[in-house]
Design an enzyme around this catalytic site. Sequence first.
Site, PDB file in Angstrom:
ATOM      1  N   ARG A  10       1.787  32.101 -19.987  1.00  0.00           N
ATOM      2  CA  ARG A  10       1.389  33.270 -19.195  1.00  0.00           C
ATOM      3  C   ARG A  10       2.415  34.401 -19.347  1.00  0.00           C
ATOM      4  O   ARG A  10       3.594  34.207 -19.053  1.00  0.00           O
ATOM      5  CB  ARG A  10       1.283  32.859 -17.720  1.00  0.00           C
ATOM      6  CG  ARG A  10       0.964  33.990 -16.780  1.00  0.00           C
ATOM      7  CD  ARG A  10      -0.435  34.519 -17.008  1.00  0.00           C
ATOM      8  NE  ARG A  10      -0.825  35.521 -16.006  1.00  0.00           N
ATOM      9  CZ  ARG A  10      -1.920  36.243 -16.092  1.00  0.00           C
ATOM     10  NH1 ARG A  10      -2.750  36.083 -17.125  1.00  0.00           N
ATOM     11  NH2 ARG A  10      -2.209  37.106 -15.162  1.00  0.00           N
ATOM     12  N   GLU A  69       0.847  -1.203   0.000  1.00  0.00           N
ATOM     13  CA  GLU A  69       0.000   0.000   0.000  1.00  0.00           C
ATOM     14  C   GLU A  69       0.885   1.257   0.000  1.00  0.00           C
ATOM     15  O   GLU A  69       0.612   2.234  -0.697  1.00  0.00           O
ATOM     16  CB  GLU A  69      -0.914  -0.013   1.223  1.00  0.00           C
ATOM     17  CG  GLU A  69      -1.854   1.178   1.255  1.00  0.00           C
ATOM     18  CD  GLU A  69      -2.899   1.102   2.373  1.00  0.00           C
ATOM     19  OE1 GLU A  69      -3.020   0.038   3.029  1.00  0.00           O
ATOM     20  OE2 GLU A  69      -3.576   2.115   2.592  1.00  0.00           O
TER      21      GLU A  69
END
Length: 384
Positions: A273, A247
């Site tokens: 940008r 996990e």
Amino acid sequence: MGKRHPIFTDEHDMLRHSLRSFIEKEVAPHAEEWEKQGGFPHREVFKRFGELGFLGVDIPEQYGGSNAGFVATIVLAEEMARCNSSGVAASLGLHSNIALPYIAHLGTDEQKEKYLVPGVKGEIIGALGVTEPGAGSDVGSMRTYAVKDGDSYVINGSKMFITNGGIADFVILAAKTDREKGHQGITQFLVDTKTPGFTVSRDLDKLGWRACNTAELAFEDVRVPKSAILGEEESGFYNIMIHFQEERLYMAVGAVCEAQRALDLAIEYSKERVQFGRAIAKFQVTRHKIADMATEIEAARQIVYNTIRLYVEQEPCQVEVAMCKLFACEMAARVINQALQIFGGYGYMMEYPIQRLWRDSRIGPIGGGTSEIQREIIGRLLLQ
Ligand SMILES: Cc1cc2nc3c(=O)[nH]c(=O)nc-3n(C[C@H](O)[C@H](O)[C@H](O)COP(=O)(O)OP(=O)(O)OC[C@H]3O[C@@H](n4cnc5c(N)ncnc54)[C@H](O)[C@@H]3O)c2cc1C
């Protein structure tokens, strides 16, 4: 980056290719909508993944899987991270990479027929119930009890923060069968959610993983047969710790992928940008930020892949797994925060995907054993 890492083979590339085209076509286009809805058509999606064989990549062929090994599940985790919804990835990943392997490793023939075969087909959905309202990091202090009564056990208690808890057909439930023994008295049971006495107390509203169900569960005089015990009686704590290794690797892999996606988005945005007459990418500050982010991601990726190699070669790697979980998850939170900064005010807007990565990545240092617990593991083992 660059050349394929030696843990991967041509077979893994083929799996990656088919997963990627499926996820790009059938999953990613819906992610935005599912995240907004706070859920996804789980029955349909699980079945589709099952049909294509993606839920059983490391499950033996006799149960419908393709027995392709642990690294194949890492490919699945990496490709799922591209679906634009960490919530959907968490729901499917919990089932295929955590719940089903528990049964493949520990289940009896009867349990494998009952849960693994339909689980691989995506016909039933699994959950893992360890955490309780009063027992998180301190797993051994859990208060859900299973009392023996003839040939069955009667379970009472509650579980908290359970991924898929509200949609699951079965829960791999940890309960004490001996109150006196602390963590050594924990046994795991396969509990059908149709069993009388099982209820979903509430579905939890979360900061991230919005498309994924996370629930609090209640068990009130839930009677299960002795044959519902998964693995050996009172070996639950040991089994949970063993399975935590995988996990934690999945969480580390997911964190690297999320951070990479954030970096890609930030690079693209910084080239477009324009402020003060030039693309913000032209500012050295931005370039250095991007260089630091890329370096951190690469460092995490390498420690994760190297630990996966140790794990599949069955080398001792408990310290390294904890390091991966700690470093990769904290790295992702840092990197994604910087990526959001590059977006300025737009990064704060819900219409830009960077905010979701920022929200989703916050679970990394908490779930599957917090950063503090990983530091405890590393420190304890090094100071032995
Ligand atoms: C979205 C989500 C999904 C989850 N899915 C599942 C699931 O499917 N199944 C499941 O069983 N659980 C699940 N969990 C639970 C998760 O594993 C726990 O949240 C986690 O283990 C921490 O437990 P806790 O939240 O009770 O925090 P606590 O243990 O109460 O910790 C609170 C704080 O104290 C710190 N702390 C605790 N003990 C120590 C110590 N010894 N030393 C230093 N610091 C310490 C922690 O690091 C943390 O910062 C999920 C959680 C979330 C948020």
